[in-house]
Write a protein that holds these residues in place. Structure first.
Motif, PDB file in Angstrom:
ATOM      1  N   GLU A  13       0.203  -1.175   0.007  1.00  0.00           N
ATOM      2  CA  GLU A  13      -0.039   0.087   0.049  1.00  0.00           C
ATOM      3  C   GLU A  13       1.120   1.223  -0.098  1.00  0.00           C
ATOM      4  O   GLU A  13       1.755   0.977   0.639  1.00  0.00           O
ATOM      5  N   ASN A  14       0.533   2.589  -0.922  1.00  0.00           N
ATOM      6  CA  ASN A  14       1.963   3.335  -1.063  1.00  0.00           C
ATOM      7  C   ASN A  14       1.628   4.457   0.346  1.00  0.00           C
ATOM      8  O   ASN A  14       2.146   5.000   0.245  1.00  0.00           O
ATOM      9  N   ASN A  15       0.918   4.503   1.441  1.00  0.00           N
ATOM     10  CA  ASN A  15       0.378   5.128   1.957  1.00  0.00           C
ATOM     11  C   ASN A  15       0.681   4.289   3.897  1.00  0.00           C
ATOM     12  O   ASN A  15       0.595   5.264   4.584  1.00  0.00           O
ATOM     13  N   SER A  16       1.310   3.104   3.979  1.00  0.00           N
ATOM     14  CA  SER A  16       1.620   2.151   4.163  1.00  0.00           C
ATOM     15  C   SER A  16       3.483   2.790   4.763  1.00  0.00           C
ATOM     16  O   SER A  16       3.429   3.033   4.368  1.00  0.00           O
TER      17      SER A  16
ATOM     18  N   ARG B  62       7.461   4.721   3.838  1.00  0.00           N
ATOM     19  CA  ARG B  62       7.205   4.976   3.023  1.00  0.00           C
ATOM     20  C   ARG B  62       8.294   5.782   2.092  1.00  0.00           C
ATOM     21  O   ARG B  62       8.649   6.310   2.093  1.00  0.00           O
TER      22      ARG B  62
END
Length: 589
Positions: A369-372, A375
């Protein structure tokens, strides 16, 4: 400590905490609903909670007693826990819960900021350590206007994260290990056979030296072959070649440092050469995971959704940008323990970084996931254009040297100050320092106030205008506030102890509320990596102050002490915004 006393953080966050309690009480079974709090767009209040409309479709089929979103909004309003922060609430339209903040609570928190310091308003971010990779010029080439945006935007992002109590590793990923070094070293040997015995470097103008060597490289096949062999010797560690390489790098660094000093930017260099020893090990790890494949003599990683592969070893066995960038990413995650890695380059490199990041996800270095966290983000930006709408260049089509551009901004600022007679009022040192603050600040702000993704036109007349959304206007506004305080003859430190802020006039209240919105503006700018959000906040703050000052006389009025504290709070917040934008404030004008 009571909820309202905890900190001077984002108003949105404080209200979200209150609405979260209301949501849990009103809809105990809907546990995954986050409060949606936004600044109020109409005249119904200061903030609004917008959950009613999205909640209604979820609950209407579950035998609910509610009859539509307005009823949901009424229930949410009713269940807000008591708070001295809130003066009143109302429900409008399809269930929007509008909140008006208590002016006494706003005043009390501005007073707290003055006594406890602006640092109390720093955003609370989820991370503790970040790497920002910015500026990154190429060795042996002078910094030019193309390097300007990366340096200015990167420094501002670093300052905002540092203010938010994040440890920022400011990385200058200079191009110091490319094939051009064979060309430069061979030309040095040819042009200055006694270069090792010289008391100082014989190169002189490095830019001219680079151009001459490039001409030889392009037009002389024998020289080209010698240059290629020189690269192999350099990368093989031969002392003579390493010494020549180090000398060329050192000349470049000194030139870069002049620009960084002008801009007030600090960086730690970890260039391409730093990561070179780690590349074989990193590629071995990727190969062991089955990611690296043979393709037309090269070694590549195929990326889903992208037709071209990411080449990590060229067909001649050499490494490239992808090899270095993957290795740097691995190093930053594993050795430097970065939770957030931010890269600043022009938007033209977007696909390259997308491929590097996707390869890292395939390797399991990054979460899917991009927002985990950890990063990564590529912060792309547009071009700097000239008046003709084309890439900004000098008349002879050369790229503009950054040091010349900054000198010109300072010179124009100084001329404007002299026109206003400041050379008769100030010392030469005061004139020089003010011209620098205004000139360099104008260049920075003209860049930062734009959304970084867009191109912007470089225009000295516009950026040095003292009217409109410019650094000059904002710096003058700050200087005027300082002048008001000086003219009052009052000691601000004494007033902080004895006076109380009151916000009885509507323009006092509007200014006070905007001051309290500083924290959430910085947080939004940090989270979305958009410095223009902070510029917009700062410009609006100056507009609120102008309206307040026009309608609320400060000196000689019964409210003088309160209004002087409001002036001081405005100046403090403006100075913090200037600091985050890398702009030196001026105190008199």
């Amino acid at each position: 400590m009571a909820r309202d006393e905890e900190s001077l953080c984002s108003l949105k966050k404080k209200l979200a905490e209150l609405f979260e309690v209301s949501l849990r009480v009103t809809f105990p079974t809907e546990t995954d609903v986050e409060p949606l709090v936004a600044v109020c767009t109409g005249n119904f209040g200061d903030y609004q909670c917008n959950n009613a409309m999205s909640l209604w479709p979820r609950i209407k089929g579950k035998g609910t007693a509610f009859r539509g979103p307005p009823a949901v909004g009424q229930a949410l309003m009713k269940n807000i826990p008591p708070s001295e922060m809130i003066e009143s609430c109302s429900v409008a339209g399809p269930g929007f819960v509008n909140v008006k903040l208590s002016k006494s609570w706003v005043a009390k928190n501005i007073q707290k900021m003055l006594t406890r310091g602006i640092g109390e308003w720093a955003p609370k971010l989820r991370i503790k350590r970040a790497v920002i990779d910015f500026s990154s010029p190429n060795i042996a080439k002078e910094m030019h206007v193309g390097n300007l945006r990366s340096t200015i935007i990167g420094d501002t992002l670093a300052r905002m994260l540092e203010f938010s109590n994040v440890q920022v590793l400011r990385r200058n990923h200079v191009g110091d290990w490319g094939t051009q070094f064979g060309m430069l070293i061979e030309f040095l040997f040819e042009k200055f056979p006694d270069w090792e015995d010289a008391s100082e470097t014989p190169i002189g103008d490095l830019q001219a030296f680079y151009k001459e060597s490039k001409q030889r490289f392009d037009n002389d096949h024998d020289f080209l072959e010698r240059a290629r062999k020189a690269v192999v010797k350099l990368q093989g560690g031969e002392p003579k070649y390493r010494k020549a390489w180090a000398q060329i790098c050192d000349i470049s660094r000194k030139e870069f440092d002049k620009v960084y000093k002008c801009l007030g930017v600090t960086l730690e260099e970890k260039g391409e050469s730093f990561y070179n020893p780690f590349i074989p090990g990193v590629l071995e790890k990727l190969s062991n995971l089955g990611l690296v494949e043979e393709n037309q003599g090269a070694r590549v990683i195929f990326i889903e959704g992208i037709s071209i592969p990411l080449i990590v070893v060229k067909s001649d066995g050499g490494y490239n940008y992808a090899s270095t960038d993957l290795t740097a990413l691995w190093y930053r995650l594993n050795e430097e323990k970065a939770e957030w890695i931010i890269y600043l380059t022009d938007v033209g490199q977007s696909q390259h970084f997308e491929m590097v990041f996707k390869a890292a996800k395939r390797a399991g270095w990054l979460p899917p996931e991009n927002n985990s966290y950890p990063r990564v983000n590529h912060v792309g930006f547009g071009l700097v254009l000239g008046e003709d709408g084309k890439r900004f260049r000098t008349r002879n089509t050369e790229v503009v040297r950054l040091v010349d551009l900054l000198d010109e901004a300072k010179r124009r600022s100084k001329d404007a100050l002299i026109e206003r007679g400041k050379d008769k009022e100030w010392t030469e040192e005061e004139l020089e320092e003010t011209a620098k603050a205004i000139g360099y600040g104008a260049v920075k702000y003209a860049d930062l106030k734009n959304n970084r993704l867009t191109n912007y036109t470089f225009n000295f007349d516009q950026m040095l205008n003292d009217k409109g959304n410019t650094a000059v206007y904002l710096l003058y506004a700050h200087a005027r506030i300082c002048s008001i305080i000086r003219k009052s003859g009052k000691e601000i430190e004494e007033l902080k102890k004895t006076a109380v802020i009151s916000l009885d006039h509507p323009d006092e209240r509007a200014l006070g509320l905007h001051l309290l919105q500083f924290a959430e503006s910085v947080e939004e700018a940090c989270t979305n990596l958009l410095p223009n959000v902070l510029c917009e906040y700062l410009y609006n703050l100056s507009e609120h102050f102008t309206k307040f000052y026009s309608n609320c006389q400060v000196i000689g009025k019964p409210e003088e002490a309160s209004r002087l504290l409001l002036c001081e709070a405005t100046a403090v917040v403006m100075r913090q915004c200037f600091h985050l934008l890398g702009i030196e404030p001026v105190y008199k004008i």
